[in-house]
Design an enzyme around this catalytic site. Structure first.
Site, PDB file in Angstrom:
ATOM      1  N   HIS A  93       0.846  -1.192   0.000  1.00  0.00           N
ATOM      2  CA  HIS A  93       0.000   0.000   0.000  1.00  0.00           C
ATOM      3  C   HIS A  93       0.882   1.243   0.000  1.00  0.00           C
ATOM      4  O   HIS A  93       2.114   1.128   0.006  1.00  0.00           O
ATOM      5  CB  HIS A  93      -1.011  -0.030   1.154  1.00  0.00           C
ATOM      6  CG  HIS A  93      -0.411  -0.118   2.528  1.00  0.00           C
ATOM      7  ND1 HIS A  93       0.461   0.832   3.022  1.00  0.00           N
ATOM      8  CD2 HIS A  93      -0.570  -1.029   3.507  1.00  0.00           C
ATOM      9  CE1 HIS A  93       0.796   0.495   4.257  1.00  0.00           C
ATOM     10  NE2 HIS A  93       0.198  -0.634   4.570  1.00  0.00           N
ATOM     11  N   HIS A 149      -4.675  -6.234  15.843  1.00  0.00           N
ATOM     12  CA  HIS A 149      -5.344  -7.126  14.904  1.00  0.00           C
ATOM     13  C   HIS A 149      -6.804  -7.426  15.234  1.00  0.00           C
ATOM     14  O   HIS A 149      -7.499  -8.022  14.408  1.00  0.00           O
ATOM     15  CB  HIS A 149      -4.557  -8.439  14.779  1.00  0.00           C
ATOM     16  CG  HIS A 149      -3.266  -8.248  14.045  1.00  0.00           C
ATOM     17  ND1 HIS A 149      -2.085  -7.951  14.681  1.00  0.00           N
ATOM     18  CD2 HIS A 149      -2.995  -8.258  12.726  1.00  0.00           C
ATOM     19  CE1 HIS A 149      -1.137  -7.816  13.770  1.00  0.00           C
ATOM     20  NE2 HIS A 149      -1.658  -7.982  12.585  1.00  0.00           N
ATOM     21  N   CYS A 159       0.484 -13.081  19.622  1.00  0.00           N
ATOM     22  CA  CYS A 159      -0.350 -12.722  18.461  1.00  0.00           C
ATOM     23  C   CYS A 159       0.389 -13.146  17.207  1.00  0.00           C
ATOM     24  O   CYS A 159       1.486 -12.668  16.941  1.00  0.00           O
ATOM     25  CB  CYS A 159      -0.637 -11.222  18.412  1.00  0.00           C
ATOM     26  SG  CYS A 159      -1.474 -10.773  16.864  1.00  0.00           S
ATOM     27  N   LYS A 183      -5.491   5.325   9.657  1.00  0.00           N
ATOM     28  CA  LYS A 183      -4.146   4.859   9.335  1.00  0.00           C
ATOM     29  C   LYS A 183      -4.188   3.827   8.213  1.00  0.00           C
ATOM     30  O   LYS A 183      -5.030   2.955   8.180  1.00  0.00           O
ATOM     31  CB  LYS A 183      -3.521   4.230  10.589  1.00  0.00           C
ATOM     32  CG  LYS A 183      -2.070   3.838  10.388  1.00  0.00           C
ATOM     33  CD  LYS A 183      -1.606   2.833  11.445  1.00  0.00           C
ATOM     34  CE  LYS A 183      -0.301   2.193  10.987  1.00  0.00           C
ATOM     35  NZ  LYS A 183       0.012   0.960  11.677  1.00  0.00           N
ATOM     36  N   CYS A 224      -5.763  -8.975  20.424  1.00  0.00           N
ATOM     37  CA  CYS A 224      -4.661  -8.059  20.107  1.00  0.00           C
ATOM     38  C   CYS A 224      -5.260  -6.709  19.709  1.00  0.00           C
ATOM     39  O   CYS A 224      -6.182  -6.654  18.897  1.00  0.00           O
ATOM     40  CB  CYS A 224      -3.841  -8.626  18.946  1.00  0.00           C
ATOM     41  SG  CYS A 224      -2.709  -7.425  18.213  1.00  0.00           S
ATOM     42  N   CYS A 226       1.006 -10.241  14.748  1.00  0.00           N
ATOM     43  CA  CYS A 226       2.166  -9.400  15.069  1.00  0.00           C
ATOM     44  C   CYS A 226       3.454 -10.215  15.107  1.00  0.00           C
ATOM     45  O   CYS A 226       4.533  -9.650  15.104  1.00  0.00           O
ATOM     46  CB  CYS A 226       2.011  -8.721  16.425  1.00  0.00           C
ATOM     47  SG  CYS A 226       0.652  -7.565  16.520  1.00  0.00           S
ATOM     48  N   HIS A 283       3.966   1.602   2.384  1.00  0.00           N
ATOM     49  CA  HIS A 283       5.242   0.966   2.012  1.00  0.00           C
ATOM     50  C   HIS A 283       5.983   1.845   1.005  1.00  0.00           C
ATOM     51  O   HIS A 283       7.182   2.056   1.104  1.00  0.00           O
ATOM     52  CB  HIS A 283       5.009  -0.393   1.327  1.00  0.00           C
ATOM     53  CG  HIS A 283       4.324  -1.415   2.187  1.00  0.00           C
ATOM     54  ND1 HIS A 283       3.032  -1.809   1.960  1.00  0.00           N
ATOM     55  CD2 HIS A 283       4.745  -2.124   3.257  1.00  0.00           C
ATOM     56  CE1 HIS A 283       2.691  -2.734   2.851  1.00  0.00           C
ATOM     57  NE2 HIS A 283       3.707  -2.937   3.663  1.00  0.00           N
ATOM     58  N   LYS A 326      -1.788  -2.666   7.596  1.00  0.00           N
ATOM     59  CA  LYS A 326      -1.788  -3.962   6.955  1.00  0.00           C
ATOM     60  C   LYS A 326      -2.983  -4.797   7.390  1.00  0.00           C
ATOM     61  O   LYS A 326      -3.448  -5.642   6.672  1.00  0.00           O
ATOM     62  CB  LYS A 326      -0.486  -4.696   7.248  1.00  0.00           C
ATOM     63  CG  LYS A 326      -0.061  -4.705   8.686  1.00  0.00           C
ATOM     64  CD  LYS A 326       1.334  -5.299   8.794  1.00  0.00           C
ATOM     65  CE  LYS A 326       1.904  -5.136  10.186  1.00  0.00           C
ATOM     66  NZ  LYS A 326       3.310  -5.477  10.257  1.00  0.00           N
TER      67      LYS A 326
HETATM   68 ZN   LIG Z   1      -1.478  -8.503  16.610  1.00  0.00          ZN
END
Ligand SMILES: [Zn+2]
Length: 522
Positions: free
Chosen positions: A21, A158, A130, A305, A155, A133, A24, A308
């Site tokens: 995206h 996520h 997680c 934001k 998390c 992560c 990056h 990902k």
């Molecule tokens: Zn996570």
């Protein structure tokens, strides 16, 4: 090999499972602009990027696609990540993959040294992990789940449940480095930049560091721990080492000593890994820490934001298809204060494209070349006596060159561009005031006309040199019309010293063509 100072700049390596995206591309462009600037200043420059390919999540995704994790990573590198670099015109000198043999051997060499020197021990570990992560979570990192995960702890990044894992792991004695890290932040205040990221890191370390679990035993997609092949190296520990394995850590001392330490650009969300764990690892191995770790801000789209996990991402190509790579690079470097969060909108890029690139810079270039073609048959005119207006243009060229160079040394990329843009505005104002088209109508003003167009062309060439790290394609086209020699060989910190060709060539088309449909159809 350039005789100048070493400038080694590294981006984080792309996690292959991500979808590319604009976040990056933003990091890559910033690193690339800095690298091109330093290269063009004569520094011995090296730009490194690459891919992070190990870990449980990649293994699981590959398995679900019925392929080996290596085949899965190969496909993503070829289809997603290398094309991303082309889309935004990145001039990287190397591309490292964590599945490269040079990397895996380097990780093992590094780990073995830490083990031999007593920085690694075996212990029991229990914690909430997680997989998204690839990280053990502290209770404070968890939040109450909603929807399908109501009643569970999830998390915070996520929004998915974490797994309670208990393993016999190897640990890195990170807690030994707490004071040395605090001393580093104190004695080298620009080690972590900008200030807000630095403060956060210092606060984090002051709360106390725990030893870091650096191996996993429950799956095997990773670098094997050299003295215990039942374990693979924790993905972050593995990935961070790319910055030294790529430049020959332990096998090519000449290359390593020439390049290391690096300047490292990272998103602020991964600053802790780069400004805490990474320097502690290097200290343990007896290696210098990075020159600087710069944590840039987040890109927001409609206030959210680019992330990902929440797939609100815009593919960089959606933007370059409309505006081109140069405008993409210009826009993100100009419109966002480097280091702070910034908002992207189609309206904003469209407005800046029209006002600053097409009308500001592009039109200036077309006008100057067209007038020299028309009034002097393309032969570059020789300036006569200079007036204060001509000298003011010259003074601006020197001043903005020095200001931009100083700003680039401070990673103030947007400030460098605003300085350079003063010259665009000064030149446009100069032409409006001097009215060369009116001078051209008077036979007795021939010398004055020559001086005005010679002065404008000088300024335009200086701009071309200064802007080439930002917009390599448009400036190359312009340089072919007015300059002599290779554009990228023109010292950017002495941009005003460029030499023009004896004649200018008309530009076949505008540098920044009109955009009819700024927003792609949904
Ligand atoms: Zn996570």
């Amino acid at each position: 090999m350039p005789a100048g100072d070493s400038f080694f700049i590294a981006t984080p390596i792309f996690y292959v499972n991500d979808v590319p995206h604009i976040g990056h591309a933003y990091t890559e462009v910033a690193a690339d602009v800095l690298a091109r600037w330093h290269r063009q200043r004569g520094d011995d420059t090296w730009l490194l990027t690459g891919t992070d390919e190990h870990g449980q999540k990649i293994l699981r995704t590959a398995t679900s696609h019925d392929v080996t994790p290596q085949a899965w990573a190969d496909k993503l590198v070829t289809e997603s990540w290398k094309p991303l670099l082309e889309t935004v015109d990145i001039s990287n000198d190397d591309f490292i993959r964590t599945t490269d043999e040079r990397h895996e051997k380097g990780v093992q060499r590094f780990l073995q040294k830490l083990h031999d020197d007593g920085y690694i021990y075996q212990g029991e570990f229990e914690g909430f992990y997680c997989v998204g992560c690839e990280e053990y979570k502290q209770p404070g990192d968890l939040v109450d789940g909603t929807g399908a995960f109501e009643g569970e702890q999830v998390c915070a990044i996520h929004s998915k449940p974490v797994e309670l894992l208990k393993e016999s792991n190897y640990f890195f004695r990170m807690s030994d480095f707490e004071q040395r890290l605090l001393d580093l932040y104190e004695s080298q205040p620009d080690f972590v930049q900008p200030e807000n990221v630095r403060n956060e890191i210092v606060q984090f370390v002051k709360q106390g560091l725990r030893d870091l679990s650096i191996s996993r035993q429950t799956f095997d997609w990773g670098v094997k721990v050299p003295w215990d092949e039942e374990h693979v190296v924790y993905v972050w520990f593995d990935a961070l080492l790319n910055y030294v394995t790529a430049i020959g850590y332990g096998v090519d001392d000449e290359q390593f000593d020439r390049r290391w330490p690096a300047v490292q650009l990272v998103g602020k969300d991964i600053a802790r890994f780069h400004a805490v764990i990474w320097p502690a690892m290097l200290m343990a191995a007896g290696l210098p820490v990075p020159k600087a770790v710069f944590g840039h801000g987040w890109l927001l789209v409609g206030g959210e934001k680019m992330s990902k996990s929440k797939l609100t991402g815009i593919a960089p190509q959606q933007i370059t298809d409309v505006f081109g790579a140069d405008a993409f690079r210009y826009y993100f470097m100009r419109a966002i204060t480097f280091g702070q969060d910034g908002n992207f909108s189609w309206e904003d890029i469209s407005a800046r494209y029209q006002a600053e690139l097409a009308n500001g810079f592009g039109n200036l270039a077309s006008r100057v070349i067209a007038m020299i073609t028309r009034y002097f048959d393309g032969t570059v005119p020789v300036a006569g006596e200079l007036t204060s207006a001509d000298l003011a243009v010259r003074e601006t060229e020197l001043r903005v060159t020095a200001a931009a160079d100083a700003a680039m040394d401070r990673f103030a990329i947007n400030e460098a561009l605003s300085s350079i843009w003063e010259l665009v505005d000064v030149l446009n104002g100069y032409i409006t005031e001097q009215e060369p088209w009116a001078l051209a109508k008077k036979d007795d003003q021939r010398e004055r006309l020559a001086t005005v167009l010679a002065t404008a062309l000088r300024g335009l060439g200086t701009l071309t040199v200064l802007l080439s790290p930002f917009m390599p394609t448009a400036t190359r086209t312009l340089w072919e019309a007015i300059g002599q020699g290779e554009l990228t060989s023109q010292p950017v910190d002495r941009a005003a010293e460029w030499s023009s060709a004896p004649t200018v060539q008309p530009l076949a088309a505008g540098l920044f063509p009109r955009i009819e449909q700024p927003e792609p159809a949904a």
